[in-house]
Structures are given as C-alpha cells and as structure tokens.
Write a protein that holds these residues in place. Structure first.
Motif, short mmCIF file in Angstrom:
data_model
loop_
_atom_site.label_atom_id
_atom_site.label_comp_id
_atom_site.label_asym_id
_atom_site.label_seq_id
_atom_site.Cartn_x
_atom_site.Cartn_y
_atom_site.Cartn_z
N VAL A 20 -0.88 -44.70 41.22
CA VAL A 20 -2.21 -44.34 41.61
C VAL A 20 -2.78 -43.08 40.92
O VAL A 20 -2.15 -42.04 40.78
CB VAL A 20 -2.30 -43.82 43.05
N TYR A 21 -4.00 -43.27 40.03
CA TYR A 21 -4.61 -42.49 39.25
C TYR A 21 -5.99 -41.88 39.76
O TYR A 21 -6.56 -42.63 40.63
CB TYR A 21 -4.87 -42.79 37.78
N GLN A 22 -6.36 -40.55 39.69
CA GLN A 22 -7.43 -40.14 40.50
C GLN A 22 -8.39 -39.80 39.39
O GLN A 22 -8.37 -39.32 38.21
CB GLN A 22 -7.07 -38.69 41.01
N ILE A 43 -7.46 -45.12 41.69
CA ILE A 43 -7.37 -46.45 41.11
C ILE A 43 -5.92 -46.58 40.76
O ILE A 43 -5.17 -45.79 40.12
CB ILE A 43 -8.04 -46.25 39.58
N GLU A 44 -5.22 -47.74 41.23
CA GLU A 44 -3.87 -47.99 41.01
C GLU A 44 -3.83 -48.92 39.83
O GLU A 44 -4.70 -50.04 39.85
CB GLU A 44 -3.67 -48.88 42.37
N GLY A 45 -2.78 -48.73 39.14
CA GLY A 45 -2.44 -49.62 37.80
C GLY A 45 -2.06 -48.94 36.89
O GLY A 45 -1.22 -47.70 36.99
N GLN A 51 -7.73 -45.89 33.11
CA GLN A 51 -8.73 -45.02 32.08
C GLN A 51 -9.99 -45.98 31.73
O GLN A 51 -10.92 -45.53 32.14
CB GLN A 51 -7.98 -44.86 30.91
N THR A 52 -9.78 -47.29 31.63
CA THR A 52 -10.72 -48.36 31.41
C THR A 52 -11.85 -48.46 32.62
O THR A 52 -12.82 -48.34 32.54
CB THR A 52 -10.25 -49.52 30.74
N LEU A 57 -17.18 -46.47 35.61
CA LEU A 57 -18.01 -46.01 36.54
C LEU A 57 -19.07 -45.21 35.94
O LEU A 57 -19.85 -44.87 36.52
CB LEU A 57 -17.22 -45.46 37.53
N SER A 58 -18.79 -44.68 34.62
CA SER A 58 -19.87 -43.89 33.89
C SER A 58 -21.29 -44.85 33.71
O SER A 58 -21.20 -45.79 33.62
CB SER A 58 -19.43 -43.39 32.87
#
Length: 72
Positions: A20-22, A43-45, A51-52, A57-58
């Motif tokens: 899980v990344y923030q 985001i999990e992965g 990162q993609t 979301l930008s």
C-alpha cells in the motif's frame, strides 16, 4: 539444491508482492498556492503501478485550479 530453489522462489515472490503506497495530492484553487488542499490516497499494488495511478490523479485547468500528485 532444494534450499537454493526455495530461497529463489521466496525472494521472487516478495519482489512482486502488493504493498500500500500513499499518494499525496496538493490542489491549488484560485491561484492561492500558499494555502493548498492536501489529500492522501492509499493505492495498493506494485510501486510502478501505484506511481502511474497516482500521477493520473493530477490535472490542470490553468493557473487558478490545478492538482499535482506524487507517491510519498
């Protein structure tokens, strides 16, 4: 030989595991960059997929309304 195969299988499975990344997004509204709206999204992965997804979301609607996102 069995130990070497076991170590290889374990290490390769750890490299491909999901974490899980923030993702931190900073949104600027009405050009007020001194007062951004900060949102965190989990985001999990894998790191490259997270990162993609985070960068997707930008957005930018000009200098008055834009959002930049990056993995923390």
């Amino acid at each position: 030989m069995k130990k070497a195969v076991l170590i290889l299988v374990c290490s390769s499975s750890l490299l491909g595991c999901k974490k899980v990344y923030q993702c931190e997004c900073k949104r600027i509204v009405n050009g007020e960059d001194w007062n951004p709206i900060i949102t965190n999204v989990a985001i999990e992965g894998t790191k490259s997929n997270a990162q993609t997804e985070c960068e997707s979301l930008s957005y930018s609607l000009g200098w008055q309304d834009y959002q930049g996102c990056a993995i923390k």
